[in-house]
Design a protein around this motif. Sequence first.
Motif, PDB file in Angstrom:
ATOM      1  N   LEU A 102      37.269  17.508  10.237  1.00 49.96           N
ATOM      2  CA  LEU A 102      36.609  16.815   9.121  1.00 49.96           C
ATOM      3  C   LEU A 102      36.009  17.861   8.185  1.00 49.96           C
ATOM      4  O   LEU A 102      35.567  18.924   8.624  1.00 49.96           O
ATOM      5  CB  LEU A 102      35.501  15.883   9.634  1.00 49.96           C
ATOM      6  N   PHE A 103      36.010  17.532   6.903  1.00 52.43           N
ATOM      7  CA  PHE A 103      35.476  18.439   5.875  1.00 52.43           C
ATOM      8  C   PHE A 103      34.073  17.953   5.497  1.00 52.43           C
ATOM      9  O   PHE A 103      33.872  16.762   5.278  1.00 52.43           O
ATOM     10  CB  PHE A 103      36.417  18.364   4.664  1.00 52.43           C
ATOM     11  N   HIS A 104      33.106  18.863   5.442  1.00 49.80           N
ATOM     12  CA  HIS A 104      31.736  18.467   5.072  1.00 49.80           C
ATOM     13  C   HIS A 104      31.227  19.313   3.912  1.00 49.80           C
ATOM     14  O   HIS A 104      31.407  20.534   3.905  1.00 49.80           O
ATOM     15  CB  HIS A 104      30.770  18.700   6.245  1.00 49.80           C
TER      16      HIS A 104
ATOM     17  N   LEU B  28      44.950  25.260  -3.296  1.00 48.29           N
ATOM     18  CA  LEU B  28      45.085  26.073  -4.512  1.00 48.29           C
ATOM     19  C   LEU B  28      43.708  26.501  -5.009  1.00 48.29           C
ATOM     20  O   LEU B  28      42.735  25.766  -4.836  1.00 48.29           O
ATOM     21  CB  LEU B  28      45.726  25.268  -5.664  1.00 48.29           C
ATOM     22  N   TRP B  29      43.662  27.668  -5.624  1.00 47.95           N
ATOM     23  CA  TRP B  29      42.460  28.066  -6.360  1.00 47.95           C
ATOM     24  C   TRP B  29      42.843  28.322  -7.807  1.00 47.95           C
ATOM     25  O   TRP B  29      43.933  28.842  -8.084  1.00 47.95           O
ATOM     26  CB  TRP B  29      41.822  29.317  -5.729  1.00 47.95           C
ATOM     27  N   PHE B  30      41.933  27.939  -8.698  1.00 46.90           N
ATOM     28  CA  PHE B  30      42.151  28.107 -10.132  1.00 46.90           C
ATOM     29  C   PHE B  30      41.133  29.094 -10.677  1.00 46.90           C
ATOM     30  O   PHE B  30      40.010  29.172 -10.183  1.00 46.90           O
ATOM     31  CB  PHE B  30      41.966  26.757 -10.847  1.00 46.90           C
TER      32      PHE B  30
ATOM     33  N   VAL C 292      41.185  23.385  -4.874  1.00 52.37           N
ATOM     34  CA  VAL C 292      41.839  22.088  -4.687  1.00 52.37           C
ATOM     35  C   VAL C 292      42.476  22.078  -3.298  1.00 52.37           C
ATOM     36  O   VAL C 292      43.224  22.997  -2.951  1.00 52.37           O
ATOM     37  CB  VAL C 292      42.935  21.867  -5.761  1.00 52.37           C
ATOM     38  N   VAL C 293      42.158  21.062  -2.519  1.00 51.47           N
ATOM     39  CA  VAL C 293      42.784  20.930  -1.200  1.00 51.47           C
ATOM     40  C   VAL C 293      43.497  19.580  -1.150  1.00 51.47           C
ATOM     41  O   VAL C 293      42.870  18.534  -1.363  1.00 51.47           O
ATOM     42  CB  VAL C 293      41.748  21.021  -0.053  1.00 51.47           C
ATOM     43  N   CYS C 294      44.819  19.621  -0.933  1.00 46.45           N
ATOM     44  CA  CYS C 294      45.608  18.382  -0.800  1.00 46.45           C
ATOM     45  C   CYS C 294      45.915  18.203   0.678  1.00 46.45           C
ATOM     46  O   CYS C 294      46.476  19.113   1.304  1.00 46.45           O
ATOM     47  CB  CYS C 294      46.940  18.486  -1.536  1.00 46.45           C
ATOM     48  N   TYR C 295      45.578  17.050   1.210  1.00 41.54           N
ATOM     49  CA  TYR C 295      45.860  16.793   2.626  1.00 41.54           C
ATOM     50  C   TYR C 295      47.267  16.243   2.785  1.00 41.54           C
ATOM     51  O   TYR C 295      47.644  15.290   2.106  1.00 41.54           O
ATOM     52  CB  TYR C 295      44.794  15.844   3.211  1.00 41.54           C
ATOM     53  N   LEU C 296      48.030  16.872   3.661  1.00 40.02           N
ATOM     54  CA  LEU C 296      49.442  16.481   3.824  1.00 40.02           C
ATOM     55  C   LEU C 296      49.669  15.645   5.077  1.00 40.02           C
ATOM     56  O   LEU C 296      50.739  15.062   5.244  1.00 40.02           O
ATOM     57  CB  LEU C 296      50.342  17.723   3.846  1.00 40.02           C
TER      58      LEU C 296
HETATM   59  O1  LIG Z   1      41.174  22.734   4.473  1.00 39.01           O
HETATM   60  C1  LIG Z   1      40.104  22.359   4.013  1.00 39.01           C
HETATM   61  O2  LIG Z   1      39.746  21.169   4.028  1.00 39.01           O
HETATM   62  C2  LIG Z   1      39.181  23.373   3.366  1.00 39.01           C
HETATM   63  C3  LIG Z   1      39.474  24.775   3.774  1.00 39.01           C
HETATM   64  C4  LIG Z   1      38.504  25.747   3.204  1.00 39.01           C
HETATM   65  O3  LIG Z   1      37.358  25.487   3.070  1.00 39.01           O
HETATM   66  C5  LIG Z   1      38.951  27.077   2.768  1.00 39.01           C
HETATM   67  O4  LIG Z   1      40.121  27.438   3.034  1.00 39.01           O
HETATM   68  O5  LIG Z   1      38.181  27.791   2.133  1.00 39.01           O
END
Ligand SMILES: O=C(O)CCC(=O)C(=O)O
Length: 409
Positions: free
Chosen positions: A129-131, A173-175, A114-118
């Motif tokens: 950018l995330f791809h 976070l990782w679950f 889970v990635v929350c953008y702040l």
């Molecule tokens: O920050 C992100 O958007 C993803 C980061 C990521 O891929 C990672 O930490 O494994």
Amino acid sequence: MADIEHPRLVLHNFLSRDVCKELEFIHKSCCTIGYRPNVFSTTLSHLIATNCSHLIMPLVSIRERLREKVEEYFRCDFELVIEFTGLISWTKGASIGWHSDDNRSYLKQRDFAVVCYLNSYGEDFKGGLFHFQDGEPTTIVPLAGDVVMYTADNKNVHAVDEITEGERITLTLWFSRDSSHDEDAKLISFLSQGSLDNLDPKVGSHLPMPASNSMYWFPPDEASVFKSGFDIRCAKLHVLGLDLYSSSEQICQSSVNSGNKLLESLMEPLQLARGDQLFEMKFINVLHVFQVVQFYCWKGSKLKATEVEEGEAKLKLLSGEEKAKINCLKSVVLKDQLQAETFVNDLYSWKQQQQQQSCFDWAAFSAAVMEWEAYTQKLYHRILASFPHWRNYGSLFLVPELGEFGASF
Ligand SMILES: O=C(O)CCC(=O)C(=O)O
Ligand SMILES: [Fe+2]
């Protein structure tokens, strides 16, 4: 789940702007040099280790909401544990190529990410950018409050473009399905070893205690000798026009200056100065100064809007000897002043720089000192009251009988 080939979900405005700002404050005031170049991180165990466990409180309900969402969306008929929680920022030059989040033997326990953008692309940083390599959506433009969640396996290979400007901040976070990787159990055991187990809230027990100076030194490969580079906290203060003053007799004694002993004064009582003026309050160490200044940066505009009586700040004029001491300390904490200035200026957009530098105000800062204290005490009492329940249940949660409390002060 819409796409079983690529199980993922994007949520817009999952976190409010106020919550994003509060988490940004926690990260900026506590982070250390991270695990990769140009990456800074704040883990929950680091908060505990630096006597800032109270700063976990604003994250507790967010972690709960995210866990519920992941379990619901990915139809988990088993309970998930949180394996890792971290506030992470990437600065100019940071990027990551195609990967899945469980792509190392020691990461196999990770089932969901889970990635929350702040903060936001375009406004606070450029690039980043995330791809996703396959499936929809392909590109995610990070915007404050948005969240992306995905399985950590090779159904969701992804990459992040290099940051070209500013600082990109996330809560990541990782679950895991594997309860032996439960972060909460480790955090509770860590908290038990600290002052929280002693239910007598001593004055001062919530004051920050920095980690070793090397964890705040940039670039990190210079951190064993401190011969070039700079302390990231001091660099940020410097760019705001703020100097550190230590009354220690040893400052400016050549025998002390020759080594790195002077750096140790960052762990001791310090005062803040700006231009010719010295703020009379003594902070217990550099992290205490730094947290209050970050709090002022977070709340500054609001503090100014409320009534702050002029002249309330206790200031005195610096003597020549005091100025010399400031410069001695500065020459040790900012070995390369130009590099430090460039580094910090790269973190902020032009707009942020203008706002922060032009309007530093001691009266509002005095108000921030008091508000920081009240904010910290409130969270500290919260965690003291919550901790026995956490220990009983073996997890961190918002204790219902203690009532809701606003995430933002
Ligand atoms: O920050 C992100 O958007 C993803 C980061 C990521 O891929 C990672 O930490 O494994
Ligand atoms: Fe990743």
